[in-house]
Scaffold this active site. Structure first.
Site, PDB file in Angstrom:
ATOM      1  N   GLY A 204      -8.515   4.967  -8.739  1.00 43.12           N
ATOM      2  CA  GLY A 204      -8.608   4.754  -7.301  1.00 43.12           C
ATOM      3  C   GLY A 204      -9.856   3.981  -6.955  1.00 43.12           C
ATOM      4  N   ASP A 227      -6.144   0.939  -9.779  1.00 47.35           N
ATOM      5  CA  ASP A 227      -5.667   1.307  -8.439  1.00 47.35           C
ATOM      6  C   ASP A 227      -4.252   0.768  -8.260  1.00 47.35           C
ATOM      7  OD1 ASP A 227      -5.628   2.120  -5.673  1.00 47.35           O
ATOM      8  OD2 ASP A 227      -7.810   1.912  -5.637  1.00 47.35           O
ATOM      9  N   ASP A 247      -0.212   3.506 -11.130  1.00 50.20           N
ATOM     10  CA  ASP A 247      -0.094   4.686 -10.277  1.00 50.20           C
ATOM     11  C   ASP A 247      -0.642   5.883 -11.024  1.00 50.20           C
ATOM     12  OD1 ASP A 247       0.723   6.901  -8.768  1.00 50.20           O
ATOM     13  OD2 ASP A 247       2.572   5.931  -8.122  1.00 50.20           O
ATOM     14  N   MET A 248      -1.680   6.514 -10.469  1.00 50.25           N
ATOM     15  CA  MET A 248      -2.329   7.638 -11.148  1.00 50.25           C
ATOM     16  C   MET A 248      -1.396   8.825 -11.320  1.00 50.25           C
ATOM     17  SD  MET A 248      -4.855   8.877  -8.078  1.00 50.25           S
ATOM     18  CE  MET A 248      -4.199   9.337  -6.468  1.00 50.25           C
ATOM     19  N   HIS A 265      -9.787  14.826  -3.149  1.00 51.51           N
ATOM     20  CA  HIS A 265      -9.792  15.563  -1.874  1.00 51.51           C
ATOM     21  C   HIS A 265      -8.677  15.107  -0.937  1.00 51.51           C
ATOM     22  CE1 HIS A 265     -12.676  12.678   0.568  1.00 51.51           C
ATOM     23  NE2 HIS A 265     -11.700  12.026  -0.019  1.00 51.51           N
ATOM     24  N   GLU A 294     -17.139  14.484  -5.774  1.00 50.09           N
ATOM     25  CA  GLU A 294     -16.511  15.111  -4.611  1.00 50.09           C
ATOM     26  C   GLU A 294     -17.502  16.086  -3.965  1.00 50.09           C
ATOM     27  OE1 GLU A 294     -13.604  14.700  -3.157  1.00 50.09           O
ATOM     28  OE2 GLU A 294     -12.248  13.782  -4.617  1.00 50.09           O
ATOM     29  N   GLU A 333     -11.277  19.576   1.469  1.00 46.40           N
ATOM     30  CA  GLU A 333     -12.500  19.766   0.696  1.00 46.40           C
ATOM     31  C   GLU A 333     -12.420  21.148   0.056  1.00 46.40           C
ATOM     32  OE1 GLU A 333     -14.496  17.184   0.283  1.00 46.40           O
ATOM     33  OE2 GLU A 333     -13.122  16.145   1.648  1.00 46.40           O
TER      34      GLU A 333
END
Length: 368
Positions: A204, A227, A247-248, A265, A294, A333
């Site tokens: 990403g 990405d 695509d992850m 997140h 994160e 989160e």
């Protein structure tokens, strides 16, 4: 008894003032956006005189109505964004920048400015869903109400970005300005962990800013910016970085280490675990590691002595959680306990957390 009464009076007095923040609080954001749109910080910074910039000079430079600009500047000075100081002759005043106003320079790529982020979050696309926040809160789990963003735009944020190149660019620029600020901190905090790492995939990675910083910091590393194809089509061409579309949720290119910042997140636990499993499968069993940048929401607040800076950082994290609720379908989160759950479910052998004195921290998950 008397002390309780005094406390109640103090709380009432405070409440009578605090309520106005929620009546007119958007003025803070709107006025800051106005300053960024007009490039007021740049105009003041580039003023040829060593003197503060007068209202007449500023209005001429940014092509603004003096009367309206004076009111905007009065507000922003009161908020501490700019300073108004006497000029040498003592008869007039002028404006100067502050560390905060310099962080609103849209033209500055110095690792401090968050101006692109402000413009992204104040765009129509991102503001409209906030007005529907109550609908998702009142909806039962798996209820009939679509997420706020989907309800406004009839598609999620990723589909809108794919269909709207300008919106996609706004996302990439917003993420990139935060990346320039945070990734050097990550590199310093985790310098020892990059020894022996030959390849890194940024999952990403947007325009490639993060992995570009990493390969400059650790020049022995070959970087891959991974990405969605429509993002990679417009990504930067950087030395030591290869842009890869994919695509992850399907698979992640093989590498020694995965870097993934502000991606997990955006997703609920089920999708988060799937992404983490693919991250784990991408790295080798013996030396493989995943760098997760994160936020970690604090737990047991009432039992802790908290410094003012930590309290302000926590406030940002909690605001960010509201952003996830307004702008994503299942994102959130997480507390350390919640991170522990998804990392264990993904099958990581162990993990550690390194603080970088920021909104985010670094969670390093090890395959073995």
């Amino acid at each position: 008894m008397e002390e309780c009464k005094r406390n109640l009076v103090d709380e009432e007095a405070k409440a009578s003032l605090d309520i106005w923040r929620y009546v007119f609080g958007f003025a803070d954001i709107a006025a800051a956006k106005c300053a960024i749109d007009l490039k007021i910080p740049e105009a003041i910074e580039n003023h040829p005189s060593s003197q503060p910039m007068t209202l007449a000079e500023l209005s001429s430079r940014v092509s603004a109505s003096p009367s309206h600009l004076r009111r905007i500047m009065r507000f922003l000075v009161h908020q501490g964004i700019f300073k108004e100081v006497p000029i040498k002759d003592g008869l007039t005043t002028g404006y100067t920048n502050t560390p905060l106003s310099r962080r609103m320079m849209i033209t500055k790529r110095d690792g401090k400015s968050l101006a692109p982020f402000v413009l992204f979050e104040t765009s129509h696309e991102m503001l409209a869903p906030w007005l529907r926040l109550s609908s998702v809160v009142s909806s039962p789990v798996n209820g009939s109400h679509p997420p706020p963003f989907d309800a406004v735009h009839n598609k999620d944020v990723w589909a809108l970005a794919e269909d709207n190149p300008c919106f996609s660019e706004m996302i990439n620029e917003a993420m990139a300005c935060d990346t320039r600020r945070v990734v050097p901190r990550v590199a310093r905090a985790c310098h020892d962990l990059f020894n022996g790492v030959a390849t890194v995939v940024d999952v990403g990675g947007g325009n490639g800013e993060a992995v570009g910083i990493l390969v400059k910091e650790f020049p022995w590393i070959k970087g891959f910016n991974f990405d969605l194809p429509h993002v990679i089509d417009v990504a930067q061409v950087l030395d030591g970085v290869e842009n890869v579309g994919g695509d992850m949720f399907d698979s992640i290119p093989k590498c020694d280490a995965v870097f993934i910042k502000w991606v997990l997140h955006d997703w609920g636990d089920k999708d988060c675990i799937k992404i983490l499993k693919n991250c784990k499968e991408a790295v080798p069993p013996n030396i493989g590691k995943v760098f997760i940048v994160e936020s970690v929401i604090r737990e047991n607040k009432k039992t802790m002595i908290v410094e003012e800076r930590d309290e302000k950082l926590e406030h940002v994290r909690l605001m960010l959680d509201m952003v996830m609720m307004a702008h994503t379908s299942t994102g959130k989160e997480r507390t350390l306990k919640e991170w522990d759950f998804v990392l264990n479910e993904a099958g990581f052998a162990r993990y550690e957390v390194r603080d970088i004195d920021d909104v985010q921290c670094v969670i390093i998950a090890y395959r073995s």
